[in-house]
Design a protein around this motif. Sequence first.
Motif, PDB file in Angstrom:
ATOM      1  N   ARG A 142      -7.444  -1.103   9.124  1.00 20.43           N
ATOM      2  CA  ARG A 142      -7.574   0.223   8.291  1.00 20.43           C
ATOM      3  C   ARG A 142      -8.797   1.085   8.599  1.00 20.43           C
ATOM      4  NH1 ARG A 142      -9.422   1.384   2.936  1.00 20.43           N
ATOM      5  NH2 ARG A 142      -7.975   2.566   1.673  1.00 20.43           N
ATOM      6  N   LEU A 168      -8.375  -5.708   8.199  1.00 18.19           N
ATOM      7  CA  LEU A 168      -8.010  -6.169   6.860  1.00 18.19           C
ATOM      8  C   LEU A 168      -8.263  -7.417   6.439  1.00 18.19           C
ATOM      9  CD1 LEU A 168      -4.425  -4.654   6.449  1.00 18.19           C
ATOM     10  CD2 LEU A 168      -6.222  -3.824   5.640  1.00 18.19           C
ATOM     11  N   VAL A 219      -3.588   3.250   9.479  1.00 19.72           N
ATOM     12  CA  VAL A 219      -3.361   1.704   9.801  1.00 19.72           C
ATOM     13  C   VAL A 219      -2.752   1.470  10.959  1.00 19.72           C
ATOM     14  CG1 VAL A 219      -3.469   1.460   7.125  1.00 19.72           C
ATOM     15  CG2 VAL A 219      -1.333   1.536   8.332  1.00 19.72           C
ATOM     16  N   VAL A 241       1.771   2.265   4.954  1.00 21.98           N
ATOM     17  CA  VAL A 241       0.541   2.695   4.235  1.00 21.98           C
ATOM     18  C   VAL A 241       1.295   3.576   3.068  1.00 21.98           C
ATOM     19  CG1 VAL A 241      -0.364   4.606   5.384  1.00 21.98           C
ATOM     20  CG2 VAL A 241      -1.681   3.105   3.801  1.00 21.98           C
ATOM     21  N   VAL A 293      -1.066  -1.314   1.908  1.00 19.73           N
ATOM     22  CA  VAL A 293      -0.669  -1.476   3.235  1.00 19.73           C
ATOM     23  C   VAL A 293       0.085  -2.652   3.335  1.00 19.73           C
ATOM     24  CG1 VAL A 293      -1.719  -1.926   5.658  1.00 19.73           C
ATOM     25  CG2 VAL A 293      -3.211  -0.769   3.966  1.00 19.73           C
TER      26      VAL A 293
END
Length: 325
Positions: free
Chosen positions: A37, A47, A23, A62, A69
């Motif tokens: 991500r 996201l 991430v 994460v 996340v």
Amino acid sequence: LGVLPEMTGSLADAVSADGAIVVGSSFDDAGDSKAFRWTEVTGIEELDFGLQPSDKSRAFGVSADGLAVVGSNRSGPEDRGFHWTHSQGVQLLDPLPGDSRSAASGISADGSVFVGESVSLDGNGNPVSRRAVRWNGGGVAQDLGTLFGDDFTVAIDASTDGSVIVGMSQGKEELAFLWTENDGMRPLVEVLMEAGLDMTGWDLRVYNGAISDDGSPVMSAELMRRALEYSKMVDVPVIGHEEDNSMTEGGDINEGLVSTSLGLHGMPSVAEEIMISRDIMLAEYTGAKFHVAHISTRKSVELVRQAKAKGVRVTAEVTPHHFTL
């Protein structure tokens, strides 16, 4: 890992336990950013914030399984930390009562606890207080306190179940801290000393979970060994300034033809390489993470390369002036 559409760059900030999920944020030339991500199958994906408005977002942490996340999200004048899962989408994390904004920078491995900061602003938008906070799965913020009463604190990372939290305090001094429910916030150096480590001369500072003597070589092999052993307990690296002072004291420039012709005291490359060799062996012996700061010689690079090939947990970086001047 690539970049998101209409973005020009990307920065990876955290990785799942098995390395399969990454991430971070993708950004453009204007400074705007979007949290992403990444997986081997899907590639880089923004996201999904669903119905939550988002002008600028970043992902900082994460969970071990990669399914949760945390990060920060800006919508208009509001900055909020967030917790995201694939099944439930985004949950915004409110600051402490009376504060103006929040940001989440870390998450426990099991995904149950999120950590970061809560910030209060004055009328001009300048921070007047910054408190380390811990959110539970329901998004309730807990003030972790301060070390000195009026210092700024930020929580950076958490243990597997979130019961132990590490971060940084900035006030009278800049110090790494460790927090537990029973003992509250304490300087990390005190915790390590109680565990039996001789911390004489050390000034511990943390950035995203690392320990360093900040610009000074650790001449004692036994002290470095103990530092590596204790850092392994919380799985953070020790960052080494690799230089044998007995060979470089009073030095002006690199030892060689130029130093001789100018009549300057040269510093031999082997002074760095000896220390790197020693600390790689200690990292291998202890199984701890070790990072070589501003590596500067060809032989040093080879030592790190050989160690990594053997599975030693060693990393390194270089600064431009060390390979251009």
